[in-house]
Enzyme design. Structure first.
Site, PDB file in Angstrom:
ATOM      1  N   LYS B 169       0.841  -1.190   0.000  1.00  0.00           N
ATOM      2  CA  LYS B 169       0.000   0.000   0.000  1.00  0.00           C
ATOM      3  C   LYS B 169       0.887   1.254   0.000  1.00  0.00           C
ATOM      4  O   LYS B 169       2.040   1.157   0.424  1.00  0.00           O
ATOM      5  CB  LYS B 169      -0.926  -0.020   1.202  1.00  0.00           C
ATOM      6  N   ASP B 198      -1.497  -6.266   2.585  1.00  0.00           N
ATOM      7  CA  ASP B 198      -1.841  -5.433   3.735  1.00  0.00           C
ATOM      8  C   ASP B 198      -1.367  -6.234   4.937  1.00  0.00           C
ATOM      9  O   ASP B 198      -1.992  -7.223   5.317  1.00  0.00           O
ATOM     10  CB  ASP B 198      -3.361  -5.207   3.799  1.00  0.00           C
ATOM     11  N   HIS B 199      -0.246  -5.802   5.517  1.00  0.00           N
ATOM     12  CA  HIS B 199       0.377  -6.668   6.525  1.00  0.00           C
ATOM     13  C   HIS B 199      -0.518  -6.893   7.738  1.00  0.00           C
ATOM     14  O   HIS B 199      -0.341  -7.848   8.478  1.00  0.00           O
ATOM     15  CB  HIS B 199       1.746  -6.120   6.948  1.00  0.00           C
ATOM     16  N   LYS B 203      -1.571 -10.653  10.465  1.00  0.00           N
ATOM     17  CA  LYS B 203      -1.496 -10.796  11.923  1.00  0.00           C
ATOM     18  C   LYS B 203      -2.431 -11.901  12.394  1.00  0.00           C
ATOM     19  O   LYS B 203      -3.559 -12.009  11.920  1.00  0.00           O
ATOM     20  CB  LYS B 203      -1.888  -9.470  12.597  1.00  0.00           C
ATOM     21  N   GLU B 237      -1.903   5.300  18.128  1.00  0.00           N
ATOM     22  CA  GLU B 237      -0.435   5.236  18.164  1.00  0.00           C
ATOM     23  C   GLU B 237       0.099   6.352  19.045  1.00  0.00           C
ATOM     24  O   GLU B 237      -0.405   7.473  18.973  1.00  0.00           O
ATOM     25  CB  GLU B 237       0.151   5.403  16.749  1.00  0.00           C
ATOM     26  N   ASP B 256      -3.315   6.851   5.289  1.00  0.00           N
ATOM     27  CA  ASP B 256      -2.265   5.973   5.807  1.00  0.00           C
ATOM     28  C   ASP B 256      -2.842   4.748   6.505  1.00  0.00           C
ATOM     29  O   ASP B 256      -2.299   3.658   6.398  1.00  0.00           O
ATOM     30  CB  ASP B 256      -1.384   6.761   6.795  1.00  0.00           C
ATOM     31  N   HIS B 261      -6.040  -0.490   6.286  1.00  0.00           N
ATOM     32  CA  HIS B 261      -6.059  -1.451   7.402  1.00  0.00           C
ATOM     33  C   HIS B 261      -7.419  -1.467   8.114  1.00  0.00           C
ATOM     34  O   HIS B 261      -7.983  -2.517   8.390  1.00  0.00           O
ATOM     35  CB  HIS B 261      -4.990  -1.097   8.436  1.00  0.00           C
ATOM     36  N   LYS B 361      -2.278   9.614  15.579  1.00  0.00           N
ATOM     37  CA  LYS B 361      -0.878   9.529  16.041  1.00  0.00           C
ATOM     38  C   LYS B 361      -0.731  10.367  17.283  1.00  0.00           C
ATOM     39  O   LYS B 361      -1.494  11.291  17.514  1.00  0.00           O
ATOM     40  CB  LYS B 361       0.048  10.047  14.944  1.00  0.00           C
TER      41      LYS B 361
END
Lengths: 361, 512
Positions: B169, B198-199, B203, B237, B256, B261, B361
């Site tokens: 991405k 999409d990591h 998971k 985050e 982002d 995600h 963030k």
């Protein structure tokens, strides 16, 4: 301590533990041994296992030959830090039974089980000696784990165990560590015949050579492990045993494959190379015909703790890959085998085949 | 997976059922951060676990001035530093390194591809990789189309064996650019050969969502609007933009994190049960639910979305700089570092249930979780308006990270003579119950790509559909940007407007 006291102790110990510690339990794990020399090994193995698989451990240290009849219970907790870094705890209840008290352990165990969770029973040593107690335990156990490596009088023992498996296999899953230790060998063997490699050749194998080492005095047990490996090949590749030539140092068995062609197999005891070598050392699966000669070789390299896979044809040998391999600890074996929830039908069929092949060698 | 297992009778009953065919993996951008931190360590882990095919080679392509030996050394250093398996096994690494090659070249120069072509043909001969290629584009997204085109023009796609391309991405920055990217890629590879990674989907906890929903008979009957009051998805985050200032200024929080995600998490939580676990069936269901999300008009964008930007504040007792004080960030930057959106899914299952998505963030705490807040019990016994024993929602929380697990909040009577109700939590933690080490997300995803299993990858229409929802929001925020961008102090839970968004509905954000 009575059972109800043990249970209330368990509950109160949970309550007094710091709130940051979570109580973890995925199963009931019963361990039975009647060998006093086994206690140290069990006490060393259980903490290694519960870190990987939190469970309520019920240890039974039985002394059936003692004259005094007793059944005592005690409890303690295993505390460990999980992967997330959080502390977790699980219980261990120890039953010490002697004399006729040993017969009562099955009923004592039942009231100590955590409801609704799987019940795994690990029997240390030869369980045929305690068959009435085993029968009682198998009425409620889901999994039965034993180790056939050190069995003696195999012709008799394997037949008895085979009968036992036959009797219970519809509700109890059986695991033999002698078989579980073959997993890396089976993995590597399968590697040759995946799509993109030699998928068609698996059906053409007509030579099998299995080299194994044994610790002194245990030749029969390690030959049996090699026999289990051969039985697995025979079951999966639909070979029918025809005849055998017995021998501890070199045994031979002839099969026919599903096309009626002959498959020759031999089990060879090789001399110790490092004083402590045991189990399979090298397997060669061969295809030999008038037009072609091909070998698939799996070899154990002790120095680098690797399994080496290679092929050999008319042009010479080619190394395919090296896979790290170290002897699994008992805790590793327990973790891997008990992670499987379904019956291990491949093992059941293999065990039956091995019982037949034993009659030939 | 099943096809391979069935073709090899010796795989029956073994744990390792999924084995890729021989292949060569090509990493474009092989000396970059992603390759060093994630990709090559993941390849090493697969080799260590015996999961790589015996016939394998890895070719790195980058602009750096390296030779093969230098590349192997760099990769060894990367594996040493970033692999989860330590210390590294020299025999395994050396055996892998013997099959690693490096090509120095410009990604836009056909000569690079000609050299790659001959290197791969050599790999086929020397390492038996049989024409199977996995091209991993670990590069700037602006290069995806050009690399794909060059691969095709230089005979590196459509040949003997299979060829697959993996891209990271962002998949475009709006519907138009996503479509353009997809059409570029599809001109050179067919959709089955394109793996959009999409990591998050690699998971374990995310994969567990399907197991939680469809392997537990108790949840599916109540997984609907009759029983669920609302759903919150939070990705918080504490980190700032760090060294990603250039990228982040262009992207912002919504592009982002939320568009990709978080929309994947939403899709997995809300999709209908697929008819089986094959990739296409799962992805069909995800697309259906993404298509059912009610679009936001200008009025809803004002009332149902909030953005913000962090200002100076304290996190963990330490002073954190404001966004505009970070290196590489414009003094007048209007990029959002916080976004929250309220949305509805207009289908039978979810009609009327609001979904609140929040990401920021420099928030007070890091954590990713999905909370399913159930409706309260009827106010007859315990929940009457004048009751002294009010009861709370039951909440099922799926913690994706950290401390992965699932918890259920429920009501219980506190011991004592009077009736006092308190909330208690049933907690399941992966880290306590399952202590075996989990593979890294990239290990799972690389293995899947080599096998050709696209279940955990995003299909073109998923990406486009997600952009379709967010495009008007981005457009509106862009227009509004000259006017007002709320700020929040670092170490808080975002701008007050975000709290207000839920309070308007008589709800509160869950505190992580």
């Amino acid at each position: 301590m009575s059972n109800s006291e043990v249970i209330s102790h368990t509950a109160s110990s949970e309550r007094t533990i710091d709130t940051a510690v979570s109580h973890a339990c995925l199963s009931n794990f019963i361990v039975f041994t009647e060998d006093p020399d086994d206690e140290a090994f069990i006490n060393e193995t259980i903490p290694q296992y519960v870190i990987k698989h939190p469970c309520r451990v019920i240890l039974i240290f039985a002394r059936p030959r003692q004259s005094e009849s007793k059944l005592e219970q005690s409890i303690h907790s295993h505390n460990y830090r999980g992967l997330s870094g959080r502390s977790a705890t699980c219980d261990q209840i120890t039953l010490r039974a002697s004399g006729s008290g040993v017969k009562e352990t099955a009923s004592a165990v039942q009231s100590l089980l955590v409801p609704d969770l799987p019940i795994n029973l690990w029997w240390r040593g030869m369980f045929l000696n305690q068959m009435p107690l085993v029968d009682q335990m198998l009425t409620f156990a889901d999994r039965f784990i034993y180790d056939g490596t050190h069995w003696t009088n195999l012709h008799y023992t394997v037949r008895q165990v085979s009968d036992c498996i036959e009797r219970y296999q519809s509700k109890v899953g059986f695991t033999n560590f002698n078989w579980a230790r073959l997993r890396p060998w089976r993995d590597c063997t399968a590697d040759f015949f995946d799509l993109g490699l030699f998928p068609e050749d698996v059906w053409k194998i007509n030579r099998v050579r299995i080299e194994f080492m044994s610790l002194p005095g245990n030749e029969e047990g390690f030959q049996y492990r090699s026999l289990l490996y051969l039985s697995w090949l025979a079951v999966q590749l639909e070979w029918t045993p025809v005849r055998g030539m017995p021998g501890t140092d070199r045994a031979q068995i002839e099969f026919t494959n599903k096309l009626g062609e002959v498959v020759d197999a031999e089990l060879i005891l090789v001399p110790q190379s490092n004083g402590a070598g045991q189990s399979l050392q090298k397997v060669v699966l061969g295809i030999e015909s008038a037009t072609r000669k091909q070998e698939f070789i799996i070899e154990r390299e002790h120095k680098g703790r690797m399994m080496i896979l290679s092929c050999c044809d008319e042009k010479g040998p080619t190394e395919l890959r090296k896979v790290p391999h170290s002897d699994s600890t008992v805790a590793d074996l327990l973790y891997r085998e008990l992670g499987r929830r379904v019956r291990n039908r491949v093992f059941e069929k293999t065990f039956k085949m091995a019982a037949n092949l034993l009659q030939m060698v | 997976m099943h096809r391979i297992a069935l073709m090899n009778p010796l795989r029956e009953g073994l744990f390792r059922q999924r084995v890729p065919e021989p292949c060569a993996m090509v990493i474009f951008g092989a000396t970059g951060d992603l390759a060093r931190r994630k990709l090559v360590p993941a390849v090493y882990s697969l080799a260590y676990e015996g999961l790589l095919p015996p016939y394998f080679s890895l070719v790195g392509v980058a602009f750096n001035d390296l030779d093969i030996a230098g590349f192997r050394d760099e990769m060894k250093a990367a594996v040493k530093e970033f692999s989860r398996l330590k210390p590294i096994n020299d025999t395994v690494f050396n055996s892998l390194a013997d099959r690693m090659y490096f090509i120095k070249g410009d990604f836009n120069d056909p000569a690079t591809y000609r050299e790659l072509h001959s290197r791969l043909e050599m790999s086929d001969r020397e390492h038996g990789t049989r024409g199977n290629r996995l091209f991993y584009l670990s590069t700037a997204p602006s290069l995806f189309a050009s690399i794909a085109g060059n691969l095709k023009q230089n005979g590196l796609s459509g040949g003997q064996g299979w060829q697959r391309v993996v891209i990271e991405k962002p998949f475009g920055r709006d519907v138009a650019s996503a479509r353009e990217l997809n059409s570029h890629l599809q001109r050179n590879f067919c959709e089955e050969e394109i793996f959009r990674i999409d990591h998050y989907l690699g998971k374990e906890t995310v994969q567990n969502i399907l197991v939680l929903r469809f392997a537990n008979g108790i949840f599916e009957p109540i997984w609907r609007n009759q029983f669920i009051d609302h759903v919150q998805i939070t990705v918080a985050e504490t980190l700032g933009v760090g060294r990603r200032a250039g990228y982040y200024e262009e992207a912002g929080a919504l592009r982002d994190m939320m568009q990709n995600h978080m929309m994947q998490l939403l899709a997995l939580i809300t999709m209908e049960p697929p008819i089986n676990l094959q990739a296409e069936h799962i992805r069909n269901e995800k697309v259906k639910v993404l298509e059912s999300i009610r679009p936001l008009g200008e009025k809803e964008i004002r009332s149902q979305t909030v953005r913000g930007q962090y200002a100076r504040g304290y996190i963990d007792g330490k002073l954190a700089a404001g966004y505009r004080e970070e290196d590489g960030i414009a003094q007048q930057s209007k990029t959002e570092t916080f976004a929250c959106v309220k949305m509805f899914i207009d289908n039978w299952r979810w009609s009327g249930v609001p979904f609140y998505l929040r990401h920021g963030k420099r928030l007070a705490k890091s954590g990713t979780e999905i909370s399913i807040c159930f409706k309260k019990s009827p106010g007859i016994l315990f929940n009457a308006s004048d009751s002294e024993t009010p009861v709370d929602h039951n909440v099922l929380t799926i913690r994706v990270q950290p401390d992965e697990g699932i918890s259920l909040r429920m009501e219980a009577k506190a011991p004592g003579q009077i009736l006092q109700i308190q909330s208690v939590k049933m907690d399941f933690r992966f880290g306590s119950e399952f202590a075996g080490a989990s593979p890294e997300a990239y290990e799972r995803l690389l293995l899947d790509a080599m096998i050709g299993d696209a279940t955990l990858f995003i299909r073109h229409d998923e990406a486009e559909q997600s952009w379709r929802f967010f495009d008007p929001v981005l457009a509106s925020w862009r227009d509004e940007s000259a006017r007002f961008l709320p700020t929040y102090a670092a170490g808080t839970w975002g701008p007050p407007e975000a709290e207000q968004l839920l309070q308007n509905d008589d709800r509160d954000w869950r505190r992580l």
